[in-house]
Design an enzyme around this catalytic site. Sequence first.
Site, PDB file in Angstrom:
ATOM      1  N   LYS A 108       0.807  -1.265   0.070  1.00 11.19           N
ATOM      2  CA  LYS A 108      -0.056   0.002   0.141  1.00 11.19           C
ATOM      3  C   LYS A 108       0.958   1.336   0.150  1.00 11.19           C
ATOM      4  O   LYS A 108       0.652   2.530  -0.677  1.00 11.19           O
ATOM      5  CB  LYS A 108      -0.830   0.127   1.237  1.00 11.19           C
ATOM      6  CG  LYS A 108      -2.093  -1.032   1.052  1.00 11.19           C
ATOM      7  CD  LYS A 108      -2.798  -0.926   2.371  1.00 11.19           C
ATOM      8  CE  LYS A 108      -4.545  -1.134   1.970  1.00 11.19           C
ATOM      9  NZ  LYS A 108      -5.410  -0.709   3.098  1.00 11.19           N
ATOM     10  N   ASP A 152      -9.844   4.056   1.680  1.00  8.20           N
ATOM     11  CA  ASP A 152     -10.194   3.348   2.986  1.00  8.20           C
ATOM     12  C   ASP A 152     -11.093   4.442   3.754  1.00  8.20           C
ATOM     13  O   ASP A 152     -12.000   3.974   4.516  1.00  8.20           O
ATOM     14  CB  ASP A 152      -8.962   3.014   3.980  1.00  8.20           C
ATOM     15  CG  ASP A 152      -8.320   1.824   3.440  1.00  8.20           C
ATOM     16  OD1 ASP A 152      -9.190   0.744   3.041  1.00  8.20           O
ATOM     17  OD2 ASP A 152      -7.253   1.510   3.697  1.00  8.20           O
TER      18      ASP A 152
HETATM   19  P1  NAP Z   1      -0.381  -1.459  10.610  1.00  3.65           P
HETATM   20  O1  NAP Z   1      -0.025  -0.416   9.843  1.00  3.65           O
HETATM   21  O2  NAP Z   1       0.479  -2.772  10.878  1.00  3.65           O
HETATM   22  O3  NAP Z   1      -0.856  -1.077  12.173  1.00  3.65           O
HETATM   23  C1  NAP Z   1      -1.210  -2.156  13.222  1.00  3.65           C
HETATM   24  C2  NAP Z   1      -1.667  -1.357  14.477  1.00  3.65           C
HETATM   25  O4  NAP Z   1      -2.025  -2.145  15.502  1.00  3.65           O
HETATM   26  C3  NAP Z   1      -0.644  -0.342  14.866  1.00  3.65           C
HETATM   27  O5  NAP Z   1      -1.359   0.793  15.544  1.00  3.65           O
HETATM   28  C4  NAP Z   1       0.131  -1.147  15.998  1.00  3.65           C
HETATM   29  O6  NAP Z   1       0.825  -0.748  16.677  1.00  3.65           O
HETATM   30  C5  NAP Z   1      -1.156  -1.918  16.605  1.00  3.65           C
HETATM   31  N1  NAP Z   1      -0.765  -3.270  17.366  1.00  3.65           N
HETATM   32  C6  NAP Z   1      -0.379  -4.447  16.701  1.00  3.65           C
HETATM   33  N2  NAP Z   1      -0.138  -5.320  17.555  1.00  3.65           N
HETATM   34  C7  NAP Z   1      -0.232  -4.698  18.725  1.00  3.65           C
HETATM   35  C8  NAP Z   1      -0.019  -5.020  20.222  1.00  3.65           C
HETATM   36  N3  NAP Z   1       0.222  -6.478  20.507  1.00  3.65           N
HETATM   37  N4  NAP Z   1      -0.652  -4.396  21.162  1.00  3.65           N
HETATM   38  C9  NAP Z   1      -0.701  -3.074  20.990  1.00  3.65           C
HETATM   39  N5  NAP Z   1      -0.918  -2.487  19.557  1.00  3.65           N
HETATM   40  C10 NAP Z   1      -0.664  -3.342  18.554  1.00  3.65           C
HETATM   41  O7  NAP Z   1      -1.891  -2.247  10.261  1.00  3.65           O
HETATM   42  P2  NAP Z   1      -3.122  -1.456   9.461  1.00  3.65           P
HETATM   43  O8  NAP Z   1      -2.894  -1.380   8.155  1.00  3.65           O
HETATM   44  O9  NAP Z   1      -3.185  -0.022  10.179  1.00  3.65           O
HETATM   45  O10 NAP Z   1      -4.447  -2.255   9.979  1.00  3.65           O
HETATM   46  C11 NAP Z   1      -4.751  -2.464  11.066  1.00  3.65           C
HETATM   47  C12 NAP Z   1      -5.948  -3.332  11.449  1.00  3.65           C
HETATM   48  O11 NAP Z   1      -6.863  -2.727  10.690  1.00  3.65           O
HETATM   49  C13 NAP Z   1      -5.816  -4.614  10.694  1.00  3.65           C
HETATM   50  O12 NAP Z   1      -6.558  -5.658  11.508  1.00  3.65           O
HETATM   51  C14 NAP Z   1      -6.669  -4.580   9.467  1.00  3.65           C
HETATM   52  O13 NAP Z   1      -6.787  -5.902   8.905  1.00  3.65           O
HETATM   53  C15 NAP Z   1      -7.707  -3.824   9.648  1.00  3.65           C
HETATM   54  N6  NAP Z   1      -7.800  -3.070   8.437  1.00  3.65           N
HETATM   55  C16 NAP Z   1      -9.457  -3.242   8.223  1.00  3.65           C
HETATM   56  C17 NAP Z   1      -9.917  -2.571   7.109  1.00  3.65           C
HETATM   57  C18 NAP Z   1     -11.423  -2.567   6.608  1.00  3.65           C
HETATM   58  O14 NAP Z   1     -11.791  -2.333   5.587  1.00  3.65           O
HETATM   59  N7  NAP Z   1     -12.078  -3.217   7.765  1.00  3.65           N
HETATM   60  C19 NAP Z   1      -8.975  -1.554   6.282  1.00  3.65           C
HETATM   61  C20 NAP Z   1      -7.743  -1.278   6.721  1.00  3.65           C
HETATM   62  C21 NAP Z   1      -7.357  -2.174   7.803  1.00  3.65           C
HETATM   63  P3  NAP Z   1       2.279  -0.229  16.934  1.00  3.65           P
HETATM   64  O15 NAP Z   1       2.449   0.914  16.203  1.00  3.65           O
HETATM   65  O16 NAP Z   1       2.774  -0.041  18.358  1.00  3.65           O
HETATM   66  O17 NAP Z   1       3.152  -1.369  16.189  1.00  3.65           O
END
Ligand code: NAP
Length: 277
Positions: A70, A107
């Site tokens: 992305k 998004d």
């Molecule tokens: P990302 O950039 O990898 O960000 C992950 C986030 O989760 C960060 O804020 C991270 O915190 C936090 N995190 C992960 N493990 C953690 C833990 N053990 N304790 C506390 N915080 C934790 O991923 P993303 O692209 O933003 O996606 C995040 C979620 O949204 C995913 O589950 C994805 O599937 C979902 N999503 C859904 C849609 C939809 O259409 N529904 C669209 C996009 C994304 P740190 O910064 O501290 O690592």
Amino acid sequence: MTESRIPLAGVIGSPISHSKSPQLHRHWLSTYGLRGYYIPIDVAYEDLENVLRMMPKMGFVGANVTIPYKEKVLELADQITDRATLIGAANTLIFRKDGRVIADNTDGFGFLENIRQNVPDWDPTVGPAAVLGAGGAARAVVAALSEVGVSEIILSNRTRVRADRLKQDFGKRVRVVDWVQAGNILEDAALVVNTTSLGMVGKPELRVPLDGLQKGAVVTDLVYAPLKTQLLLRAEEAGCRVVDGLGMLLHQAVPGFERWFGIRPAVDAATRAAALR
Ligand code: NAP
């Protein structure tokens, strides 16, 4: 490309087998009786640029982009929309007839449409929004909330520096709170959004104390597997209005489908069922 070519679209990522986009777009293609195909494309990192250059020549009119490309596609696109630039990532590509690649991010649109569809009287200006997480999805959510006039966005992330960066990019509307105090930000929130991956199947649960959830607040989770996360279950018990994350996934796909295949598709019960199949 000749006019008679059947339009092709797809989703680029690696791995890609988990993606729900193919079944979603195929559902719409068949519902509206349209000519076209939508396929999952697993691309290796070193091949991404070549694949993007070849796709328009092969008859592709566009593509969705998922993890881990992305951000990378912004370096390869010929044109980037303002919102994709602000978010720092793209999830939708449009291939123009001359082969130029336009990168957009839908998004935030998907996020807002999902809330609007499920809570039609939602008023974004009624109070602060609490956002948990500061990853790529959080950037899209914060951009969308700023755009619709949410007065204060209280942000908390395990890695504080990532939240601070978001504040730098999105301005004084955003207030950052340490992760250990994340539970406190729920107390005044009219809207609560989990943008972390916590609560997803195979990941740890969201451990933030949820006692502060206010009755009547809108609570939404970007995680959609499971559909009802612990956050949503607890929020429902507390009298909140809850919105699951599947709708965001469905709505973010609408602008791409409309651009590529010429019809604005509906997001309804049949669409949800198709994505869950
Ligand atoms: P990302 O950039 O990898 O960000 C992950 C986030 O989760 C960060 O804020 C991270 O915190 C936090 N995190 C992960 N493990 C953690 C833990 N053990 N304790 C506390 N915080 C934790 O991923 P993303 O692209 O933003 O996606 C995040 C979620 O949204 C995913 O589950 C994805 O599937 C979902 N999503 C859904 C849609 C939809 O259409 N529904 C669209 C996009 C994304 P740190 O910064 O501290 O690592």
